[in-house]
Design a protein around this motif. Structure first.
Motif, short mmCIF file in Angstrom:
data_model
loop_
_atom_site.label_atom_id
_atom_site.label_comp_id
_atom_site.label_asym_id
_atom_site.label_seq_id
_atom_site.Cartn_x
_atom_site.Cartn_y
_atom_site.Cartn_z
N HIS A 1 71.02 53.38 43.99
CA HIS A 1 71.76 52.12 43.89
C HIS A 1 72.22 51.92 42.46
CE1 HIS A 1 72.99 48.02 44.81
NE2 HIS A 1 72.37 47.63 43.71
N ASP B 1 78.25 51.72 44.10
CA ASP B 1 78.76 50.70 45.02
C ASP B 1 80.28 50.65 44.98
OD1 ASP B 1 76.22 50.05 45.79
OD2 ASP B 1 76.07 48.27 44.53
N SER C 1 79.20 43.69 47.16
CA SER C 1 78.45 44.38 46.10
C SER C 1 78.24 43.46 44.90
CB SER C 1 79.20 45.65 45.66
OG SER C 1 79.31 46.56 46.74
N ASP D 1 74.95 42.50 42.84
CA ASP D 1 74.82 43.11 41.51
C ASP D 1 74.98 42.12 40.37
OD1 ASP D 1 74.43 45.61 42.64
OD2 ASP D 1 76.58 46.08 42.68
#
Length: 319
Positions: free
Chosen positions: A102, A107, A167, A171
């Motif tokens: 990740h 992403d 995303s 994030d």
């Protein structure tokens, strides 16, 4: 089956492809991740596999519809190479997301590849060559293909921004912000004086997304809808082919859902432990709003870039 009946069946399949790809496929991860723990009675450790299964089922249904559309168009089977390549990429990205890797860069990459694969898979499913988007010769030789490919471009761009928004929500935003009080904190606050309680409660809880964002969406989306419907005569210009009609209906639906999602947040001001959206409400409203606003903007720009006048001007008639 008579030709009108076959054509009607093909038109229904076109609508099915567009709505399955834009809604069922695009939001499969969000729906499964939310419903899987409830259905399974367990945690979310297996929801990623459930997403792969659901996406496989959606793509299989789209593949069956592609056969119907091809038959209704009177064509020999074609574009299956594009379709299978898209299916492999889409399911491959689903599998990659199961891995414990990740990062923001990953992403962004997977969202870009996923949106591109979704775009060419949708185009191929509509029996239209994705390369018509880039080739003038193909646009001239395959006018129906170009109509359908052109119609879905804003939807694909809006979906791409929706993937990026999903995303970014994880994030960049503080998704673990305090939304409700735990028992211990509630007991401590209960011992305070009423003015102190009100001051603390108003500052302790907040959402991840500023309420001002949703307020702006509520103001902008209706303007975009009016602009598309009136100024650019969008709805009349995009009803000549089943693919265009389906894309138009999907565009309006996306924008309407985005507006409803933003409107649903207005009763809460986003601050204070009794006035904060739940994490899922905020997350879905944010995704709907982003997809709606960027689909509308992409459609507006795409009309300016790609549309031609309905009737050519006869210069000899101009005095």
């Amino acid at each position: 089956m008579t030709e009108p009946a076959l054509r009607q069946r093909g038109n229904r399949a076109v609508f099915g492809v567009v709505f399955l790809m834009v809604f069922a496929f695009s939001y499969s991860e969000q729906v499964v991740s939310g419903l899987f723990p409830v259905v399974s009675g367990g945690g979310q450790t297996m929801w990623g596999i459930a997403v792969v299964v659901v996406d496989t089922g959606v793509l299989a249904s789209v593949g069956l519809m592609k056969r119907v559309i091809t038959k209704a168009d009177g064509d020999a089977p074609r574009l299956w190479g594009w379709w299978w390549a898209g299916v492999v990429v889409l399911l491959g990205v689903d599998v990659i997301r199961l891995l414990p890797w990740h990062s923001i860069q990953l992403d962004l990459l997977t969202a870009t590849v996923y949106a591109a694969a979704m775009g060419w898979t949708t185009a191929a499913s509509l029996n239209s060559d994705p390369l018509a988007l880039f080739s003038t010769a193909r646009r001239v030789a395959l006018p129906t293909d170009w109509q359908r490919v052109r119609a879905i471009v804003p939807l694909v761009l809006g979906t791409y921004l929706c993937y990026l928004a999903a995303s970014a929500f994880v994030d960049y935003f503080d998704v673990n912000t305090m939304r409700t009080l735990d028992a211990a904190t509630a007991e401590l606050i209960a011992e305070m004086d009423i003015p102190e309680q009100m001051a603390v409660l108003s500052q302790l809880c907040e959402g991840a997304i500023s309420p001002a964002f949703f307020q702006q969406i509520v103001g902008v989306l209706p303007v975009l809808l009016l602009t598309l419907g009136i100024e650019f005569n969008y709805f009349r210009r995009t009803l000549t082919d089943a693919g265009q009609r389906a894309a138009t209906a999907a565009t309006v639906t996306v924008m309407a859902v985005g507006l409803v999602g933003a409107l649903s947040t207005l009763p809460w001001d986003g601050r204070g432990c009794d006035d904060v959206l739940s994490s899922w409400h905020e997350y879905l409203a944010f995704l709907f709003a982003v997809q709606g606003i960027f689909t509308g903007l992409a459609t507006l720009v795409w009309l300016l870039v790609s549309s031609t006048p309905d009737v050519a001007v006869d210069e000899s008639a101009v005095t």
